[in-house]
Scaffold this active site. Structure first.
Site, PDB file in Angstrom:
ATOM      1  N   HIS A 216      50.741  14.874  37.215  1.00  0.00           N
ATOM      2  CA  HIS A 216      52.180  15.150  37.161  1.00  0.00           C
ATOM      3  C   HIS A 216      52.374  16.568  36.630  1.00  0.00           C
ATOM      4  CE1 HIS A 216      56.368  14.987  36.378  1.00  0.00           C
ATOM      5  NE2 HIS A 216      56.236  14.958  35.061  1.00  0.00           N
TER       6      HIS A 216
ATOM      7  N   CYS B 225      58.949  10.117  35.334  1.00  0.00           N
ATOM      8  CA  CYS B 225      57.882  10.946  35.922  1.00  0.00           C
ATOM      9  C   CYS B 225      56.674  10.131  36.365  1.00  0.00           C
ATOM     10  CB  CYS B 225      57.458  12.023  34.933  1.00  0.00           C
ATOM     11  SG  CYS B 225      58.821  13.132  34.564  1.00  0.00           S
TER      12      CYS B 225
ATOM     13  N   ASN C 296      59.124  20.994  37.354  1.00  0.00           N
ATOM     14  CA  ASN C 296      58.944  19.551  37.218  1.00  0.00           C
ATOM     15  C   ASN C 296      59.972  18.844  38.106  1.00  0.00           C
ATOM     16  OD1 ASN C 296      58.776  16.896  36.423  1.00  0.00           O
ATOM     17  ND2 ASN C 296      58.872  17.308  34.224  1.00  0.00           N
TER      18      ASN C 296
HETATM   19  O1  UT7 Z   1      57.916  15.249  32.751  1.00  0.00           O
HETATM   20  C1  UT7 Z   1      58.280  14.432  31.690  1.00  0.00           C
HETATM   21  C2  UT7 Z   1      57.551  14.737  30.480  1.00  0.00           C
HETATM   22  N1  UT7 Z   1      58.003  15.984  29.916  1.00  0.00           N
HETATM   23  C3  UT7 Z   1      57.125  16.801  29.406  1.00  0.00           C
HETATM   24  O2  UT7 Z   1      55.958  16.537  29.458  1.00  0.00           O
HETATM   25  C4  UT7 Z   1      57.633  18.036  28.686  1.00  0.00           C
HETATM   26  C5  UT7 Z   1      56.923  18.158  27.363  1.00  0.00           C
HETATM   27  N2  UT7 Z   1      57.363  19.278  26.550  1.00  0.00           N
HETATM   28  C6  UT7 Z   1      57.104  20.553  26.891  1.00  0.00           C
HETATM   29  O3  UT7 Z   1      56.611  20.852  27.943  1.00  0.00           O
HETATM   30  C7  UT7 Z   1      57.373  21.609  25.854  1.00  0.00           C
HETATM   31  O4  UT7 Z   1      57.636  20.990  24.616  1.00  0.00           O
HETATM   32  C8  UT7 Z   1      58.550  22.559  26.200  1.00  0.00           C
HETATM   33  C9  UT7 Z   1      58.165  23.443  27.366  1.00  0.00           C
HETATM   34  C10 UT7 Z   1      59.789  21.755  26.521  1.00  0.00           C
HETATM   35  C11 UT7 Z   1      58.821  23.458  25.002  1.00  0.00           C
HETATM   36  O5  UT7 Z   1      57.649  24.192  24.666  1.00  0.00           O
HETATM   37  P1  UT7 Z   1      57.126  24.222  23.161  1.00  0.00           P
HETATM   38  O6  UT7 Z   1      55.952  25.089  23.135  1.00  0.00           O
HETATM   39  O7  UT7 Z   1      56.964  22.799  22.707  1.00  0.00           O
HETATM   40  O8  UT7 Z   1      58.316  24.939  22.414  1.00  0.00           O
HETATM   41  P2  UT7 Z   1      59.152  24.421  21.177  1.00  0.00           P
HETATM   42  O9  UT7 Z   1      60.082  23.328  21.582  1.00  0.00           O
HETATM   43  O10 UT7 Z   1      58.214  24.145  20.049  1.00  0.00           O
HETATM   44  O11 UT7 Z   1      60.001  25.717  20.843  1.00  0.00           O
HETATM   45  C12 UT7 Z   1      59.392  26.924  20.365  1.00  0.00           C
HETATM   46  C13 UT7 Z   1      60.469  27.959  20.196  1.00  0.00           C
HETATM   47  C14 UT7 Z   1      61.697  27.428  19.450  1.00  0.00           C
HETATM   48  O12 UT7 Z   1      62.189  28.472  18.634  1.00  0.00           O
HETATM   49  P3  UT7 Z   1      61.893  28.467  17.052  1.00  0.00           P
HETATM   50  O13 UT7 Z   1      62.471  27.180  16.558  1.00  0.00           O
HETATM   51  O14 UT7 Z   1      60.409  28.526  16.941  1.00  0.00           O
HETATM   52  O15 UT7 Z   1      62.600  29.704  16.595  1.00  0.00           O
HETATM   53  C15 UT7 Z   1      62.684  27.166  20.552  1.00  0.00           C
HETATM   54  O16 UT7 Z   1      64.028  27.249  20.129  1.00  0.00           O
HETATM   55  O17 UT7 Z   1      60.945  28.398  21.465  1.00  0.00           O
HETATM   56  C16 UT7 Z   1      62.371  28.268  21.529  1.00  0.00           C
HETATM   57  N3  UT7 Z   1      62.754  27.951  22.896  1.00  0.00           N
HETATM   58  C17 UT7 Z   1      62.921  28.889  23.845  1.00  0.00           C
HETATM   59  N4  UT7 Z   1      62.829  30.218  23.819  1.00  0.00           N
HETATM   60  C18 UT7 Z   1      63.061  30.887  24.959  1.00  0.00           C
HETATM   61  C19 UT7 Z   1      62.959  26.724  23.456  1.00  0.00           C
HETATM   62  N5  UT7 Z   1      63.267  26.857  24.755  1.00  0.00           N
HETATM   63  C20 UT7 Z   1      63.256  28.183  25.017  1.00  0.00           C
HETATM   64  C21 UT7 Z   1      63.497  28.939  26.185  1.00  0.00           C
HETATM   65  N6  UT7 Z   1      63.378  30.274  26.126  1.00  0.00           N
HETATM   66  N7  UT7 Z   1      63.803  28.358  27.365  1.00  0.00           N
END
Ligand code: UT7
Length: 327
Positions: free
Chosen positions: A255, A116, A285
């Protein structure tokens, strides 16, 4: 003696027609529009459906538009750098395919892999070619067909990414242009965001395919934490070394990985939201393409003398910022 600098004289882009909405993703994985929008800011993304087209096609389309915008012929280009993690082939470079497609017969061309942050690494290297006097006109492309490496069974990643390309033409500048850059890499975290197979460590085999190792893997929470710190830190670093305050900065071009990361960066820079380019809602993204796509979308709002900070974070880990004075 005045310092020779590079400036952006043309901007182009390519977006595939197909719009993949959050509602459509609900059919493939357990997710919903509300979760995706509130956690990421994304409503839809573009997908290149034509199986005969890939990154070089999109990069060439964007480059053609950038050349037209700059008013120069392809034969005048000295070098082409394509930032991508989704090249058409492992080799030859997608940049060579772009060169052929646009007819830049006098240029040499190569790919640059920095995920990225790829466009920023490529832009600063293109600028240095011009500053050194070894090149007069350079095309810098950020292009990724992320749908080729996204696992549409993994809800934690498939909601994030889209396909697109952006390109700029760099030429010599008498004043302003690309003033400064800061780049960082932390190779300790290679598995935080990566594509495990397809390279020389794990070449394609029955096992790599069975284990879905040709798709992106991301530890989202850890990358989120690192990105939120890294993008803000590097943006402040470049502001401080150029004596800029939030009031001096006309635009942040971040980004587009997650709206929450962008907001946190803008807050730490002391910028109000109207100074921040945000189009993640429409495109998701697009990895190396996000920053040139923003420049394209905001092209008509940029004014001579505007102080602009470009900032990115991605796999590698890589992160960086560039300071441009618009001319
Ligand atoms: O461009 C390169 C660099 N990349 C980035 O900068 C991405 C960085 N990361 C992120 O943007 C975020 O971490 C994500 C958008 C990928 C995830 O968001 P988050 O707020 O960090 O969510 P999380 O991984 O902490 O997950 C929270 C909950 C989990 O459930 P439990 O364990 O709390 O029951 C996940 O299983 O949300 C669940 N979850 C979803 N639910 C519905 C994860 N993906 C999804 C989904 N839909 N697509």
């Amino acid at each position: 003696m005045s310092v020779k600098r590079a400036k952006i004289t043309g901007i182009g882009h390519y977006l595939p027609d197909y719009v993949l909405t959050n509602a459509e993703l609900e059919k493939y994985v357990e997710t919903n529009d509300e979760w995706i929008r509130s956690r990421t800011g994304i409503s839809e993304r573009r997908i290149l459906k034509d199986p005969d087209k890939a990154t070089a096609f999109m990069g060439a389309e964007a480059s053609r538009e950038a050349l037209k915008d700059a008013g120069i012929a392809p034969e005048e280009i000295d070098a082409i750098i394509v930032a991508t993690v989704t090249p058409d082939y492992m080799f030859p470079a997608s940049a060579a395919l772009v060169q052929k497609r646009i007819g830049a017969v006098n240029s040499y061309a190569f790919d640059l892999s920095a995920a990225c942050s790829g466009f920023l690494y490529a832009l600063s290297n293109g600028a240095m070619m011009i500053e050194s006097g070894r090149a007069k006109k350079v095309i810098v492309v950020g292009a990724d067909k992320m749908s080729a490496i996204v696992d549409f069974q993994d809800r934690t990643t498939c909601i994030l990414f889209g396909d697109a390309a952006g390109a700029v033409v760099l030429e010599e500048s008498d004043s302003g242009g690309i003033i400064d850059f800061v780049h960082h890499t932390d190779g300790d975290e290679e598995c935080m965001l990566y594509q495990p197979a397809g390279g020389s460590l794990h070449p394609a085999s029955e096992e790599t395919v069975k284990n879905r190792m040709h798709y992106i893997r991301q530890d989202g929470r850890s990358v989120f934490k690192k990105a939120t710190e890294g993008m803000a830190d590097v943006s402040l670093e470049i502001m401080q070394r150029n004596n800029l305050t939030g009031d001096d900065v006309a635009w942040l071009v971040p980004h587009q990985a997650n709206l929450r990361i962008i907001d946190a960066t803008a807050r730490r820079m002391g910028l109000s939201s109207e100074k921040v380019m945000i189009n993640i809602g429409k495109y998701g993204n697009t990895t190396a393409a996000t920053i040139p796509l923003c420049l394209y979308d905001w092209k008509n709002k940029l004014k001579k003398g505007d102080k602009i900070i470009l900032s990115a974070f991605g796999g590698g880990l890589t992160w960086g910022a560039i300071y441009i004075e618009w001319t």
